[in-house]
Design an enzyme around this catalytic site. Structure first.
Site, PDB file in Angstrom:
ATOM      1  N   ASP A   7       0.884  -1.167   0.000  1.00 32.91           N
ATOM      2  CA  ASP A   7       0.000   0.000   0.000  1.00 32.91           C
ATOM      3  C   ASP A   7       0.920   1.215   0.000  1.00 32.91           C
ATOM      4  OD1 ASP A   7      -2.265   1.655   0.239  1.00 32.91           O
ATOM      5  OD2 ASP A   7      -2.088   1.655   2.425  1.00 32.91           O
ATOM      6  N   GLU A  68      -1.118  -1.163  -4.840  1.00 34.90           N
ATOM      7  CA  GLU A  68      -2.334  -0.386  -5.073  1.00 34.90           C
ATOM      8  C   GLU A  68      -2.063   0.663  -6.143  1.00 34.90           C
ATOM      9  OE1 GLU A  68      -5.446   0.699  -2.053  1.00 34.90           O
ATOM     10  OE2 GLU A  68      -4.474   2.645  -2.337  1.00 34.90           O
ATOM     11  N   ASP A 141      -2.517   0.992   7.146  1.00 35.50           N
ATOM     12  CA  ASP A 141      -1.675   0.758   5.959  1.00 35.50           C
ATOM     13  C   ASP A 141      -1.292  -0.721   5.856  1.00 35.50           C
ATOM     14  OD1 ASP A 141      -0.996   3.798   5.349  1.00 35.50           O
ATOM     15  OD2 ASP A 141      -0.682   3.450   7.491  1.00 35.50           O
TER      16      ASP A 141
END
Length: 175
Positions: A7, A68, A141
């Site tokens: 992430d 991501e 996260d």
């Protein structure tokens, strides 16, 4: 299949590692959050992120990396930092010769919760449940990175193989 999910973020970059096969529960291997000091110069922050992600890829030896995909945000400064961190994340996998796949936040949410509109609390709850954890991974996260890894195990392996087959076909190669 072992997957390292990332992430991306310039201040906090979540990293999650799971093992699994499509259609079966995944197993947690590890999760980390790489932090950089907002007071440091950008090149130093990116270098720290690069070294940390490279070390984690080497340590966990994943079969795939899921990152991501950066999406448009209202704060240009935030999106720039996230995009730069994303580039470093993709590079960490590519440099190691590991297939890298990107996913939009809604793709990850749909894969993990069944709804592309799930909120952070729903995502964290599902990651905790799917990995059979006694408590939620913190900070968010880390939970997001684990969700990316789960998404890739369940969806990305097939997606990566199809893309590789299409690429071979375009180049005129067989199997």
């Amino acid at each position: 299949m072992r997957v390292l999910g990332i992430d991306p973020g310039l201040t906090r970059c979540g990293v999650g590692v799971v093992e699994g096969v499509p259609g079966r529960p995944c197993t947690l291997i590890a999760y980390h959050v790489v932090r950089t000091d907002p007071d440091d110069e950008l090149p130093l922050r990116l270098l720290h992120l690069d070294r940390s992600l490279t070390a984690l890829v080497a340590e966990h030896r994943p079969d795939g990396v899921a990152v991501e995909r950066v999406f448009s945000q209202h704060n240009v400064r935030t999106v720039m930092g996230t995009a730069q961190a994303s580039g470093v994340a993709v590079l960490a996998g590519a440099r190691a010769g590991i297939p890298v796949q990107t996913y939009t936040p809604s793709e990850v949410k749909a894969a993990v919760t069944g709804s592309g509109q799930a909120d952070k609390a729903q995502m964290t709850a599902m990651v905790t449940r799917l990995l059979r954890l006694s408590e939620p991974p913190r900070p968010a996260d880390a939970a997001d990175a684990l969700a990316l890894a789960i998404c890739h195990v369940w969806r990305g392996g097939t997606r990566s193989r199809l893309a590789a087959a299409a690429d071979r076909a375009r180049r005129g190669g067989g199997r």
